[in-house]
Design an enzyme around this catalytic site. Sequence first.
Site, PDB file in Angstrom:
ATOM      1  N   ASP A 198       0.827  -1.197   0.000  1.00 51.17           N
ATOM      2  CA  ASP A 198       0.000   0.000   0.000  1.00 51.17           C
ATOM      3  C   ASP A 198       0.869   1.258   0.000  1.00 51.17           C
ATOM      4  OD1 ASP A 198      -2.773   1.248   0.532  1.00 51.17           O
ATOM      5  OD2 ASP A 198      -1.562   2.079   2.167  1.00 51.17           O
ATOM      6  N   GLU A 223       1.460  -0.514  -4.976  1.00 47.34           N
ATOM      7  CA  GLU A 223       0.487   0.512  -5.333  1.00 47.34           C
ATOM      8  C   GLU A 223       1.213   1.813  -5.651  1.00 47.34           C
ATOM      9  OE1 GLU A 223      -3.420   2.922  -3.664  1.00 47.34           O
ATOM     10  OE2 GLU A 223      -1.744   2.445  -2.332  1.00 47.34           O
TER      11      GLU A 223
END
Length: 443
Positions: A198, A223
């Site tokens: 993330d 990400e």
Amino acid sequence: MHNTLFRTALLAAALGSFSHTASAEGVMVHLFEWKFNDIANECETVLGPKGFGGVQVSPPAEHKQGSQVWWTVYQPVSYKNFNSFGGCEAELRSMIARCNAAGVKVYADAVFNHMASGSGTATGGGSYNSGQYQYPQFGYNDFHHSGDITNYGDSNNVWNGALYGLPDLNTGSSYVQDQIATYMKTLLGWGVAGFRIDAAKHMAPADVKAILDKAGSPRAYLEVIGAGGESPDIQPGRYTYIDTVTEFKYGTDLAANFNGQIKNLKTLGESWGLLPSNKAFVFVDNHDPERAHGGGGMLTFMQGARYDLANTFMLAWPYGWKQVMSAYRFENMGTYETDKGAPGSTPCTDSQWNCEQRRPTIMNMVLFRNRTEGQPVSNWWDNGNNQIAFSRGTRASSPSTTRAARWWPRCRRSRPASTATSWGAMTTAAAVMSPSTAAARPA
């Protein structure tokens, strides 16, 4: 929406005798905000039998409390306690074992750019106070102190600044890296296959790589949301040397064409400015753009049948490592509450859960994708507008449309004589989008 009503039906009877020939990862599904016990059941009853290769689960580290909103799981408090929104440690480990036994790999969402804001007691009992930078494993010296992110044209500000005011971990610190790597190695030891990283773009690529190296170089997809006008150092291409990277542009390109003319999808791929296929993690949407976070312009479940067709095309088209989103509705009295947490009911038992992975339009295309993995596109056909068809090597063909007129495009079947037996059983291994038999489904 009347002109985009259609049904996608895979000729499952023909494909049912095929063995799975997916690549190492296969198709991923993100069971967003699902409990670990429910994920295990889904692996055994749906994902495994239908050929899904992997499942992405919520961050399993203890985190800030607050199940009424979804984003608390993205605010970790420590990396040594595994009691989270998804369940306790025993439930986590059981889920991993059961999914693996069903042939479904588990990928854990991993958040280590920042820690939780505020103060209190976490889901695992750990105490924290962001104002004093006090956490079970970290103190003041383990964080950056550069203020909030204010300039995305400055990579150092993005890497060292606080995202939405969240305390920014100093991921360049050996101590911090070791704590995160130990957490990842624990999960790997329990059977996790890899990680979604993330907010990777908010960490220097060298820091991300150092952590993954210390964890044993597990499979990861990072990400990184590319955006015009931002520093070239935080663009997706700068992270591909580490591993696979999220390709958000794929989703926006799909949306633009499914809202326009799908004939243009004939060349969808790297020539469109996308990442190389073997480095791209692709999806029609995910939990962030679905809520207008991290950029918009993607199709979501709110677009109903058009969204299903885009997923069908993604699974039929040979580009990237593919993920299907399994979401829930967050309307309330006609308005959208984008912070709203998951419904309290068991997944797929009521209309609040979308359960896209169970729709025949999407679910059956997973087997189509597995069977055609590695096969090139050939025999492209279009009507110059919104009807297309193509075959995948000698194995399958996929006609599709976004118009409601009755049609059945003529598509040559590339059937070599040597495969007559299998093709005799297969007849037409095709994903058929037949608007004439479509039932209206609310957007």
